[in-house]
Design a protein around this motif. Structure first.
Motif, PDB file in Angstrom:
ATOM      1  N   SER A  88      -0.825  -4.366  -1.863  1.00  0.00           N
ATOM      2  CA  SER A  88      -1.667  -3.195  -2.056  1.00  0.00           C
ATOM      3  C   SER A  88      -3.063  -3.410  -1.463  1.00  0.00           C
ATOM      4  N   ALA A 114       8.827   1.045  -5.574  1.00  0.00           N
ATOM      5  CA  ALA A 114       7.721   1.981  -5.326  1.00  0.00           C
ATOM      6  C   ALA A 114       6.865   2.142  -6.588  1.00  0.00           C
ATOM      7  N   ARG A 115       7.533   2.213  -7.749  1.00  0.00           N
ATOM      8  CA  ARG A 115       6.804   2.364  -9.014  1.00  0.00           C
ATOM      9  C   ARG A 115       5.968   1.113  -9.307  1.00  0.00           C
ATOM     10  N   SER A 118       2.963   1.088  -7.141  1.00  0.00           N
ATOM     11  CA  SER A 118       1.978   2.112  -7.527  1.00  0.00           C
ATOM     12  C   SER A 118       1.155   1.628  -8.717  1.00  0.00           C
ATOM     13  N   ARG A 119       1.754   0.782  -9.562  1.00  0.00           N
ATOM     14  CA  ARG A 119       0.964   0.205 -10.668  1.00  0.00           C
ATOM     15  C   ARG A 119      -0.128  -0.722 -10.140  1.00  0.00           C
ATOM     16  N   LEU A 122      -1.096   1.321  -5.127  1.00  0.00           N
ATOM     17  CA  LEU A 122      -0.598   1.969  -3.901  1.00  0.00           C
ATOM     18  C   LEU A 122      -0.147   3.380  -4.210  1.00  0.00           C
ATOM     19  N   GLU A 123      -0.806   4.346  -3.565  1.00  0.00           N
ATOM     20  CA  GLU A 123      -0.481   5.732  -3.893  1.00  0.00           C
ATOM     21  C   GLU A 123       0.851   6.183  -3.295  1.00  0.00           C
ATOM     22  N   LYS A 124       1.104   5.700  -2.058  1.00  0.00           N
ATOM     23  CA  LYS A 124       2.282   6.219  -1.370  1.00  0.00           C
ATOM     24  C   LYS A 124       3.139   5.073  -0.844  1.00  0.00           C
ATOM     25  N   VAL A 125       4.404   5.087  -1.181  1.00  0.00           N
ATOM     26  CA  VAL A 125       5.324   4.090  -0.649  1.00  0.00           C
ATOM     27  C   VAL A 125       6.416   4.829   0.122  1.00  0.00           C
TER      28      VAL A 125
END
Ligand code: ATP
Ligand code: MG
Length: 253
Positions: A88, A114-115, A118-119, A122-125
């Motif tokens: 990230s 992806a989840r 995002s933790r 990272l907003e977009k995977v």
């Protein structure tokens, strides 16, 4: 299990623990544990530290990423389990896209990875499910499907723990491929444009530090770093370092 920090194999045991947790959480597959076993044997042979050749490759990779038009970090299960925070951080430092790309593909695992990322901010995977709609020629596994806005459009791509087929195909497609692989003899290491022979747990923080240092350099200076880097020569220097390290062990025996 609690591992004491004083344990001589603390770092290695901690990595294994993260992978086992990744397996329980549906991030890592059993085959990922085997791939790790192959990797950690090589880590032993390089003294479990980042040598000179690896540092040079990290610097060349940092410069290549900073001068890229469309850099992408490709992430698999082991990488997500081991270095989610550094993936990230690196992505935000170089404005890179991040794409999930799995050898053992499943929508559930792609979503979990992806989840997890995002933790870590990272907003977009990219690359989840049907978004991986473009096919890279010359790959037989399901890794051939990529996101047209991610790896599909990338000019420079970081591929930690890659398999040889895809590394070769990505290079053939004209992309600059940065591999992170502890085995300097693997097809991935041999095919890549820049091979970082180091553990992802050291290489990724190293990339973050290096990019932070190089970020304010002029473009021409960065291009000088990448054009002056010879991957075959660097791998060979890394092997020489490995042999020198083993020779010191022979003296002790
Ligand atoms: P290739 O397909 O490139 O010939 P391979 O078939 O020997 O390689 P794979 O199982 O396809 O290996 O991929 C796993 C690779 O990842 C191995 O080369 C292994 O050394 C490397 N690896 C495993 N764990 C790590 C790690 N933590 N850091 C860096 N590299 C690792
Ligand atoms: Mg392989």
């Amino acid at each position: 299990m609690r591992i004491s920090r004083d344990h001589p194999r603390f770092v290695s045991l901690r990595i294994r623990e993260l992978l086992v947790k990744g397996l329980q959480d549906g991030i890592v597959v059993p085959e990922g544990l085997l791939a790790h076993g192959r990797g950690e044997a090589f880590d032993y042979l390089i003294g479990e530290r980042t040598g000179k050749a690896a540092r040079r490759a990290i610097e060349a990779a940092g410069a290549a990423l900073l001068t890229a038009n469309s850099p992408v970090l490709s992430v698999n299960g082991n990488t997500a389990a081991l270095v989610p925070g550094d993936v990230s951080k690196l992505a935000s430092l170089i404005s890179a896209r991040v794409e999930v790309n799995l050898f053992h593909r499943s929508l559930d695992r792609e979503r979990r990875i992806a989840r997890l990322l995002s933790r870590y901010g990272l907003e977009k995977v990219l690359g989840v499910g049907a978004n991986a709609s473009e096919e890279i020629q010359g790959i037989s596994s399901r890794r051939k499907m990529v996101d047209p806005t991610g790896i599909g459009a990338a000019d420079v791509i970081v591929v930690p723990l890659e398999d040889g087929d895809r590394a070769e195909a990505l290079v053939k497609s004209g992309r600059k491929v940065i591999a992170v692989d502890l085995n300097p003899l693997s097809r991935t290491s041999q095919a890549a444009s820049i091979t970082i022979v180091d553990n992802v747990v050291r290489a990724f923080p190293g990339l973050v530090r290096t990019v932070t240092r190089l970020k304010h350099m002029r473009r021409s200076s960065l291009e000088k770093i990448t054009s002056g880097f010879d991957n075959k020569k660097n791998i060979s220097m890394g092997l020489a370092e490995m042999m020198a390290y083993l020779r010191r062990w022979r003296m002790k025996a």
